[in-house]
Design an enzyme around this catalytic site. Structure first.
Site, PDB file in Angstrom:
ATOM      1  N   ARG A 724       0.821  -1.200   0.000  1.00  0.00           N
ATOM      2  CA  ARG A 724       0.000   0.000   0.000  1.00  0.00           C
ATOM      3  C   ARG A 724       0.862   1.260   0.000  1.00  0.00           C
ATOM      4  O   ARG A 724       0.446   2.305  -0.466  1.00  0.00           O
ATOM      5  CB  ARG A 724      -0.885  -0.050   1.238  1.00  0.00           C
ATOM      6  CG  ARG A 724      -1.039   1.236   1.965  1.00  0.00           C
ATOM      7  CD  ARG A 724      -2.065   1.166   3.023  1.00  0.00           C
ATOM      8  NE  ARG A 724      -3.354   0.857   2.445  1.00  0.00           N
ATOM      9  CZ  ARG A 724      -4.407   0.484   3.141  1.00  0.00           C
ATOM     10  NH1 ARG A 724      -4.326   0.352   4.429  1.00  0.00           N
ATOM     11  NH2 ARG A 724      -5.537   0.241   2.555  1.00  0.00           N
ATOM     12  N   ASP A 830      -0.613   0.211   9.028  1.00  0.00           N
ATOM     13  CA  ASP A 830      -1.076   1.559   9.350  1.00  0.00           C
ATOM     14  C   ASP A 830      -0.423   2.085  10.633  1.00  0.00           C
ATOM     15  O   ASP A 830      -0.096   3.263  10.733  1.00  0.00           O
ATOM     16  CB  ASP A 830      -2.604   1.595   9.457  1.00  0.00           C
ATOM     17  CG  ASP A 830      -3.160   0.417  10.241  1.00  0.00           C
ATOM     18  OD1 ASP A 830      -2.356  -0.393  10.757  1.00  0.00           O
ATOM     19  OD2 ASP A 830      -4.386   0.308  10.339  1.00  0.00           O
TER      20      ASP A 830
END
Ligand code: NAG
Ligand code: NAG
Ligand code: NAG
Ligand code: NAG
Length: 916
Positions: A724, A830
């Site tokens: 990502r 994250d």
């Protein structure tokens, strides 16, 4: 007749709804009245029959038969009337219902017409705004009289350095860049090519062989360095590995007369020496025999115009701005070094200060000063608990005569020293008693060990000491340098420092150590970057990831117009423009001048050049209108305004820009299609990048919905959440919106977050807030927490804006151990991004809008999966903190809403956004 007409006219004036009301009133009232009269009539009948009885009693006779028949007839008539009235009533009721249905239908039609009107008006407004923007952009394009700066040609030398007469050896000490360096070989656009003399061929400089490890390591590390060239004709700088730690050979019994082992003839016979050694860098990387000190390889040798890079220098020899102090090659060749480091907290450790070393006796040197120093230290020591001082080594150091005179030898083993350093808040480093030295390899070895273990170095005699790469590194923030005379005030000084400052010194020391000293790789990269910075040649550009396209050129799935979705509130959020890339590489020649300090010591890194940085400066307020207006979209053309003007222009202090959406997905094509559908008509969207996470390609049969902006599909080589954050070459904008494929975000929320991010470009700006809560039960680090809370420290990247720079930093600045952990558990990427940004900026993220969660309400999550998920995330926080030496997360109690949100404003004004 007249009244009837008046009534009709009056009816005509009434609106349909009122008619309905009237009709219903009539319909309601008429039956009531009818019922009333009927019952009255029946009671009349009843009383009649009572009278009749009396009559019958009074007057005997057949009169009654007549009356009975009559009555019967009349009753029947009444019943008939009743029946007919009921029928009429039923009909009226039916008519009433019909009218009511018609009325409802009519009002629905009116509503939809109204909505249609609003939609059309909004669309018109959007088109108008878009057209205005397009006109403006066109005007700007026409007005710009200077064309885009063409990519510069690479100017390179084509021949080896010509032979020039050698420089007088008396002039050598006065060499500076302007007098001894040939800038003409190093054009600004040359990219700083570096040639390395093969250490296997060109190393006959000393009688002792150069360490094989060092040769291999150097060749390897320079191989990774993009500056290395194989063509000596083009090179700007020539690197020579002279050797390492030349021990002086003792020729007589007096300390002064050492015979040097460096072969000057061989040096001057190097093929590109050019008569005087211009643009040559002679490296003496100390490694071997460090425990007994290492020397200065060049004392008494004529080195022409060459630059000397080593760890030991005397004041007379060192030429500031020309020679370079390098750290000794102590670390591993490269790779992760975090395992060696000690945690940063707590601020105060077991010993306030420690020292381990011994000073060998040296003839002909006044050691009185150091003797006094030692005595003074021993006197001020409050107790052995706070001062750990050891001025004699056991066993004594051998080969003492090889030390620079009066230098303090290291005691014990690497391991034993590390144990003491890890327990020390500060560590003493004593400058050699011989004041002619400006730095020694031994002193630097102490510095290296201290920074690695988080003991803050105090250099007594530091006022005459220089530290590695000090022309670019700010050592004041990591090392306390004091004149030896301050020894009496030392205790007071150290006690006066606050915990926050101690942690700051220690953290900065670790940053400098990790980036520039820790491994041979970082050390060599720093050496080259230092010379390159002097010449203000830009670093090589950061290389983006070129992802494999998801579809081949001949095939792209059918684009279909998705069914219109009515979930978007009717609101003009901004113009729909053609894709517009953020300007890139505009600061090649100014960033090193304006931000050189920060690149080396703060948020940046000096080794590569990024297309943009979150900290790029902006023009002043009035310059946006005077001279530098191009690209700016001030609100109301500069006049300002509320919602209407706001929705038409981006405003702010920076030129217009757009954002890229990066969606990570795998084998959920329906979810992805829905996500793409939702993006239709989103203003400021430059491009959507779908990262297809995994080896099997997206199925070719499916058709993909049209999303308005270009959609690029890239395939990752393996399934990893780290994908990502790959810096894909397809990303053209500074702003990157990372979203999960199942995150539901409204357009106004996205546009608002984008506007907020434009003012907080160095932070994560997004929606789902989380925090790290102290584990009060076990007192054992932090736990991940997603409960509703009024303080947060993370914003999840399932729905957040980040600067494109952080996509590079994720791979370059974050220890590889963190990314490996993410891969191992398929979780926490994250959290890792939040750690990274907080570490670089020392700022918390920014949460926007009241929205707390984004998961679709229907999406099922099993409880046990949820529990393991949380458990893993606790572990992630603890592991990442361990790797980085501290928990960089910072808390915030701040949330961004739009300026006029919940403000009472006059009715002719609009809010910035209707709902946020
Ligand atoms: C700045 O550097 C980048 C990357 O090396 C290059 O593509 C660009 O052309 C350079 N621009 C100028 C004006 O030198
Ligand atoms: C110095 O180097 C030259 C050339 O490589 C060689 O001929 C000479 O023997 C060397 N001298 C010593 C003392 O090693
Ligand atoms: C391109 O991809 C499609 C579907 O994946 C495939 O059918 C087609 O053969 C491919 N064409 C080429 C030239 O590879
Ligand atoms: C949220 O708070 C409740 C108590 O209010 C606590 O039991 C629970 O563990 C918390 N959840 C997390 C993830 O910390």
């Amino acid at each position: 007749m007249y009244f009837y007409e008046r009534f009709c006219v009056w009816l005509g004036h009434l609106k349909l709804s009122r008619v309905i009301l009237l009709v219903s009133v009539i319909l309601f009232v008429v039956p009531l009245f009818t019922h009333y009269y009927l019952s009255k009539y029946e009671s009349t009948l009843g009383s009649l029959s009572n009278n009749h009885m009396r009559h019958t009693l009074e007057a005997l006779g057949d009169l009654s038969t007549m009356n009975v028949v009559d009555l019967k007839v009349r009753i029947e008539e009444m019943l008939r009337i009743k029946a007919s009235v009921s029928t009429e009533l039923r009909e009226l009721e039916a008519r009433r219902a019909r009218l009511q249905r018609e009325a409802v239908a009519a009002s629905a039609k009116a509503d939809s017409a109204k909505a249609e009107h609003a939609r059309a008006a909004a669309e018109l407004q959007r088109l108008r705004v878009s057209a205005d923007q397009a006109r403006l952009a066109q005007l700007e394009a026409i007005r710009r009289d200077s064309p885009e700066l063409a990519p510069p040609l690479q100017i390179l030398s084509v021949r080896p350095p010509p032979i020039l007469p050698p420089i007088e050896s008396t002039s050598e000490p006065h060499c500076r860049m302007f007098s001894c360096f040939d800038h003409s070989r190093c054009s600004l656009t040359s990219g700083f090519p570096v040639y390395l003399y093969d250490p296997d061929i060109y190393a006959p400089f000393a009688s002792s062989e150069v360490d094989g490890f060092l040769k291999t390591t150097l060749r390897q590390t320079l191989g990774y360095n993009t500056h290395l060239t194989r063509d000596p004709n083009k090179a700007c700088v020539y690197m020579v590995l002279v050797g390492e730690a030349f021990p002086f050979e003792k020729t007589s019994s007096t300390t002064e007369s050492y015979k040097l082992l460096l072969n000057e003839t061989a040096l001057k016979g190097l093929p590109f020496w050019g008569g005087d050694g211009r643009n040559h860098v002679l490296m003496n990387l100390a490694r071997r025999e460090l425990s007994v000190g290492s020397g200065d390889a060049f004392r008494g040798v004529s080195t022409g115009r060459a630059i000397i890079a080593q760890s030991t220098f005397t004041h007379n020899q060192f030429r500031p701005g020309f020679d370079i102090i390098t750290p000794p090659a102590l670390g591993p060749p490269g790779g992760d070094v975090w395992l060696d480091c000690a945690p940063i907290a707590p601020a105060r450790r077991k010993y306030l200060i420690s020292f381990q070393g011994s000073q060998p006796p040296a003839k002909g040197l006044d050691k009185d000063q150091d003797q006094k120093l030692v005595e003074s230290l021993q006197k001020t020591s409050p107790s052995p608990d706070t001062f750990f001082l050891q001025f004699e080594c056991d066993p004594p150091v051998e080969k003492r005569s090889l030390l620079p005179i009066g230098d303090w030898a290291l005691c014990g083993t690497d391991r034993s020293r590390r144990a003491v350093l890890r327990d020390s808040t500060f560590v003493l480093i004593l400058a050699p008693a011989d004041r002619t030295y400006t730095t020694t390899a031994l002193l630097q070895a102490r510095l290296y060990e201290a920074l690695r273990s988080g003991a803050i170095p105090i250099i007594l005699g530091g006022d005459r000491i220089r530290l590695p790469y000090d022309e670019v590194l700010d050592w004041k923030r990591a090392v306390i340098a004091l004149p030896k005379a301050r020894v009496t005030e030392l205790h007071f000084l150290l006690r006066a420092m606050s915990d926050a400052d101690l942690l700051m010194f220690r953290r900065q020391g670790r940053v400098l150590w990790e980036r520039y000293l820790s491994s041979v790789q970082t050390s060599i990269d720093s050496l080259l970057a230092t010379i390159r910075s002097r010449l203000n040649i830009p670093a090589p550009p950061a290389s983006p990831t070129v992802g494999a396209p998801g579809f081949n050129e001949s095939y792209y799935p059918l684009k279909i117009d998705p069914p219109a979705v009515d979930t978007e509130p009717e609101e003009t959020l901004g113009p729909l423009e053609a894709p517009y890339a953020s300007p890139a590489y505009r600061r090649n020649y100014s960033i090193g001048l304006l931000h050189g300090y920060e690149l080396w010591n703060d948020w940046g890194e000096p080794f590569v050049l990024y297309p943009q940085l979150p900290w790029d400066p902006m023009v002043t307020s009035e310059a946006r209108f005077i001279g530098s207006a191009a690209g700016f979209r001030p609100i109301g053309a500069g006049v300002g305004g509320s919602g209407k003007e706001f929705s038409e222009a981006l405003g702010g202090d920076r030129p217009r820009e757009q954002f890229t959406i990066v969606i990570l997905t795998y084998e959920r094509e329906a979810v992805l299609a829905a996500a793409l559908t939702r993006l239709r008509g989103l203003p400021y969207l430059n491009k959507v990048i779908v990262v297809w996470n995994g080896p099997s390609p997206p199925s070719s049969a499916s058709s993909w919905p049209e999303s308005g902006a270009p959609v690029a599909v890239v395939r990752a080589t393996r399934n990893s959440l780290n994908n990502r954050f790959l810096p894909y070459h397809l990303i053209d904008t500074e702003a990157v919106l990372c979203v999960d494929d199942d995150a539901h975000l409204r357009h106004d929320e996205i546009v608002f977050a984008f506007r907020v991010w434009r003012e907080h470009r160095d932070r994560i700006v997004g929606f789902p807030g989380r925090y790290h809560a102290w584990d009060i039960n076990f007192n054992n680090g932090f736990l991940y927490n997603s409960n509703y809370s009024c303080e947060l420290s993370m914003v999840l990247t399932g729905a957040a804006f980040v600067h494109r720079y952080y996509l590079w930093a994720y791979w370059r600045a974050l220890p590889a151990a963190v990314r490996d952990y993410v891969d191992e558990y398929m979780n926490c990427e994250d959290i890792a991004m939040n750690f990274l940004v907080a570490h670089i900026t020392r700022k918390p993220p920014v949460k926007v809008t009241s929205r707390w969660t984004f998961r679709c309400p229907g999406c099922p999550v099993t409880l046990s999966a949820d529990e393991t998920h949380f458990h893993e995330r606790h572990k992630c926080i603890q592991f990442f903190s361990q790797v980085m030496g501290y928990t960089p997360l910072l808390s915030t109690q701040y949330r961004a809403d739009s300026v006029l949100f919940k403000t009472r404003i006059p009715h002719d004004k609009q809010k910035c956004f209707k709902f946020i």
